[in-house]
Design an enzyme around this catalytic site. Structure first.
Site, mmCIF file in Angstrom:
data_model
loop_
_atom_site.group_PDB
_atom_site.id
_atom_site.type_symbol
_atom_site.label_atom_id
_atom_site.label_comp_id
_atom_site.label_asym_id
_atom_site.label_seq_id
_atom_site.Cartn_x
_atom_site.Cartn_y
_atom_site.Cartn_z
ATOM 1 N N GLY A 49 8.354 3.181 2.194
ATOM 2 C CA GLY A 49 7.983 4.142 1.162
ATOM 3 C C GLY A 49 7.051 5.186 1.731
ATOM 4 C CD GLN A 54 1.650 7.379 2.713
ATOM 5 O OE1 GLN A 54 2.595 7.141 1.975
ATOM 6 N NE2 GLN A 54 1.313 6.582 3.716
ATOM 7 C CB CYS A 101 -0.638 1.927 4.263
ATOM 8 S SG CYS A 101 -0.639 3.609 3.611
ATOM 9 C CG LEU A 102 4.187 4.660 7.270
ATOM 10 C CD1 LEU A 102 5.278 5.651 6.872
ATOM 11 C CD2 LEU A 102 4.497 4.021 8.619
ATOM 12 C CG HIS A 143 1.629 0.809 -1.032
ATOM 13 N ND1 HIS A 143 0.937 -0.017 -0.182
ATOM 14 C CD2 HIS A 143 1.664 2.030 -0.426
ATOM 15 C CE1 HIS A 143 0.553 0.687 0.884
ATOM 16 N NE2 HIS A 143 0.992 1.920 0.758
ATOM 17 C CD GLU A 144 4.899 4.330 -1.005
ATOM 18 O OE1 GLU A 144 4.245 5.364 -0.809
ATOM 19 O OE2 GLU A 144 5.034 3.448 -0.151
ATOM 20 C CG HIS A 147 -0.227 6.503 -1.065
ATOM 21 N ND1 HIS A 147 -1.278 6.574 -0.181
ATOM 22 C CD2 HIS A 147 0.614 5.576 -0.551
ATOM 23 C CE1 HIS A 147 -1.076 5.723 0.817
ATOM 24 N NE2 HIS A 147 0.059 5.093 0.611
#
Ligand code: NI
Length: 186
Positions: A49, A54, A101-102, A143-144, A147
């Site tokens: 995701g 991000q 997480c990226l 999670h997304e 953000h």
């Protein structure tokens, strides 16, 4: 399509509340290109995701899933593009699992999330959608969408002793030390 640079922990954009997308902006060539680039970036980074902040775009847009998902395989998530998500339901019942997480490269954390969720929003064409999810998909959505509100997964952790570098995760925490499952990064 372009691979976009990922913002990392400490960049203020990750802590900002992102702005809703208007129908006009969503339909614009720039925004449609951003969606394509986000999908390409997510695939390139092997993430499950990606949220617009991000990639340094403070708008309420997330992409998740796998463009090559096998519809027959219940473990794979189909590609989903969701703008202006709104929670309709999040269960009080939670479960806990490892997340990455990226924007926090090389880390894993043990995070409680609602087990079942319903989220509304619009797809890339502006059409209203509603997604009912549980388990893994519910987790990725939470999670997304976090953000978009400047929330990162360590904020959701209740036990920071379970925040770990990937090497230590593999050594001390990985459920199956013989497997190659390093968890997914969102
Ligand atoms: Ni993330």
């Amino acid at each position: 399509m372009s691979i976009l640079k990922i913002s990392r922990l400490g960049h203020p954009i990750l802590r900002r509340v992102a702005a809703p997308l208007t129908a006009d902006v969503l339909a614009s060539a720039d925004l449609q290109r951003l969606i394509d680039d986000m999908v390409a970036t997510m695939v390139d980074e092997e993430g499950i995701g990606l949220a617009a902040p991000q990639v340094h775009a403070s708008v309420r847009l997330v992409v998740l899933g796998d463009p090559d998902a096998d519809a027959e395989d219940s473990d794979s998530l189909p590609l989903t593009v969701l703008a202006n998500p709104i929670w309709r339901f999040r269960s009080a019942e939670t479960d806990e699992a490892w997340e990455g997480c990226l924007s926090l490269p090389g880390l894993r954390g043990w995070v409680p999330r609602s087990l079942r969720v319903v989220v509304g929003g619009i797809d890339r064409t502006g059409r209203a959608v509603e997604i009912t999810a549980q388990g893994y998909l519910a987790r990725v959505l939470q999670h997304e969408i976090d953000h978009l509100d400047g929330v990162l997964y360590p904020d959701r952790m209740t036990d920071l002793t379970r925040l770990t570098f990937l090497d230590e995760y593999r050594r001390y925490w990985q459920p199956d030390p013989d497997g190659d499952d390093d968890g997914d990064e969102d």
